[in-house]
Design a protein around this motif. Structure first.
Motif, PDB file in Angstrom:
ATOM      1  N   VAL A   1      57.074  43.916  76.482  1.00  0.00           N
ATOM      2  CA  VAL A   1      55.774  44.382  75.711  1.00  0.00           C
ATOM      3  C   VAL A   1      56.232  45.639  74.913  1.00  0.00           C
ATOM      4  O   VAL A   1      56.891  46.548  75.524  1.00  0.00           O
ATOM      5  CB  VAL A   1      55.095  44.654  77.072  1.00  0.00           C
ATOM      6  N   THR A   2      55.510  45.501  73.717  1.00  0.00           N
ATOM      7  CA  THR A   2      55.776  46.791  72.846  1.00  0.00           C
ATOM      8  C   THR A   2      54.424  47.486  72.801  1.00  0.00           C
ATOM      9  O   THR A   2      53.372  46.824  72.368  1.00  0.00           O
ATOM     10  CB  THR A   2      56.113  46.595  71.903  1.00  0.00           C
ATOM     11  N   ARG A   3      54.318  48.648  73.628  1.00  0.00           N
ATOM     12  CA  ARG A   3      52.835  49.222  73.331  1.00  0.00           C
ATOM     13  C   ARG A   3      52.739  50.169  72.227  1.00  0.00           C
ATOM     14  O   ARG A   3      53.701  50.823  71.559  1.00  0.00           O
ATOM     15  CB  ARG A   3      52.693  50.309  74.556  1.00  0.00           C
ATOM     16  N   GLU A   4      51.549  50.010  71.439  1.00  0.00           N
ATOM     17  CA  GLU A   4      51.450  50.832  70.409  1.00  0.00           C
ATOM     18  C   GLU A   4      50.429  52.200  70.834  1.00  0.00           C
ATOM     19  O   GLU A   4      49.833  52.281  71.878  1.00  0.00           O
ATOM     20  CB  GLU A   4      50.662  50.159  69.135  1.00  0.00           C
ATOM     21  N   LEU A   5      49.795  52.692  69.638  1.00  0.00           N
ATOM     22  CA  LEU A   5      48.945  54.051  69.989  1.00  0.00           C
ATOM     23  C   LEU A   5      47.413  53.527  70.014  1.00  0.00           C
ATOM     24  O   LEU A   5      46.648  54.060  70.240  1.00  0.00           O
ATOM     25  CB  LEU A   5      49.018  54.809  68.670  1.00  0.00           C
TER      26      LEU A   5
ATOM     27  N   GLU B   1      45.074  49.954  71.563  1.00  0.00           N
ATOM     28  CA  GLU B   1      45.000  48.748  72.232  1.00  0.00           C
ATOM     29  C   GLU B   1      44.878  47.424  71.561  1.00  0.00           C
ATOM     30  O   GLU B   1      44.486  47.265  70.675  1.00  0.00           O
ATOM     31  CB  GLU B   1      43.353  48.836  73.114  1.00  0.00           C
ATOM     32  N   GLN B   2      45.704  46.417  71.946  1.00  0.00           N
ATOM     33  CA  GLN B   2      45.897  45.138  71.441  1.00  0.00           C
ATOM     34  C   GLN B   2      45.614  43.939  72.305  1.00  0.00           C
ATOM     35  O   GLN B   2      45.838  44.192  73.591  1.00  0.00           O
ATOM     36  CB  GLN B   2      47.357  45.017  70.929  1.00  0.00           C
TER      37      GLN B   2
ATOM     38  N   LEU C   1      47.434  47.809  76.869  1.00  0.00           N
ATOM     39  CA  LEU C   1      47.017  49.023  76.731  1.00  0.00           C
ATOM     40  C   LEU C   1      47.465  49.730  75.885  1.00  0.00           C
ATOM     41  O   LEU C   1      48.827  49.830  75.732  1.00  0.00           O
ATOM     42  CB  LEU C   1      46.901  49.869  78.149  1.00  0.00           C
ATOM     43  N   ALA C   2      47.087  50.672  75.346  1.00  0.00           N
ATOM     44  CA  ALA C   2      47.628  51.776  74.295  1.00  0.00           C
ATOM     45  C   ALA C   2      48.604  52.823  75.148  1.00  0.00           C
ATOM     46  O   ALA C   2      48.094  53.099  76.216  1.00  0.00           O
ATOM     47  CB  ALA C   2      46.484  52.367  73.453  1.00  0.00           C
TER      48      ALA C   2
END
Length: 195
Positions: free
Chosen positions: A1-5, A7-8, A32-33
């Motif tokens: 899982v790659t979390r970004e700034l 929410e996706q 979640l962000a």
């Protein structure tokens, strides 16, 4: 899982097969962000700052960024902009003046600064300043041998009324000073009333 700034939502597809039979099901998974680093908080908050370049009067300065940074403001020229709390107190003069503001953004012990170039716009002259400026622009010859013109309106719109206060060698008619020469040198005093 790659979390970004941010929410996706990702849609996953599952296919289950047994023999010749296949069943497909879709699953929505929300990632979640992630938390921003303190450097990212400061960078984003500084990037989102907007200050009007042309300044005509006092203005408010933000004290906090959208992501939690605190802002501290400094003026490079306090003759024109003084920072008091979150207010920039502006002093306008008769000419446009460039003033540099520096903001320091701080979040969790990390600080970074950014500069803004502002233009404190010239104010209008007062009536008294216009009269004085027009009076200072009047230039008459100190020695004359012939008639000469007198200004009736200054460059700032003041009216100029002329009169002779002493001497007899000059008479005034509208904007013309008529010179009467004698066999001897004369001194004539002219009065300019500027309003």
């Amino acid at each position: 899982v790659t979390r970004e700034l941010y929410e996706q939502t990702v849609e996953l597809k599952a296919e289950v097969t047994k023999g010749t039979q296949t069943v497909t099901r879709y699953y929505d998974v929300t990632i979640l962000a992630r938390e921003m680093t303190r450097e990212e908080v400061v960078d984003f908050d500084l990037e989102s700052l907007e200050i009007e370049e042309d300044v005509y009067g006092n203005f408010d300065l933000p004290q906090y960024g959208e992501n939690g940074s605190t802002f501290e403001w400094e003026s490079a020229n306090e003759d024109f902009i003084v920072i008091t709390g979150n207010t920039a107190v502006v002093t306008r003069t008769l000419v446009d003046t460039m003033v540099e503001l520096r903001v320091t953004a701080t979040y969790n012990g990390y600080s970074k600064y950014q500069f803004f170039m502002l233009f404190v716009k010239a104010r209008e002259m007062t009536d008294l300043e216009k009269v004085r400026a027009d009076l200072n622009e009047i230039s008459l010859p100190s020695e004359v041998t012939s008639d000469f013109d007198l200004p009736l309106v200054g460059s700032n719109g003041s009216s100029i009324v002329w009169s002779v206060t002493s001497g007899t060698g000059i008479t005034i008619s509208s904007s013309t000073a008529s010179v009467t020469r004698e066999l001897y040198e004369q001194t004539v005093e002219l009065k300019a009333e500027v309003t």
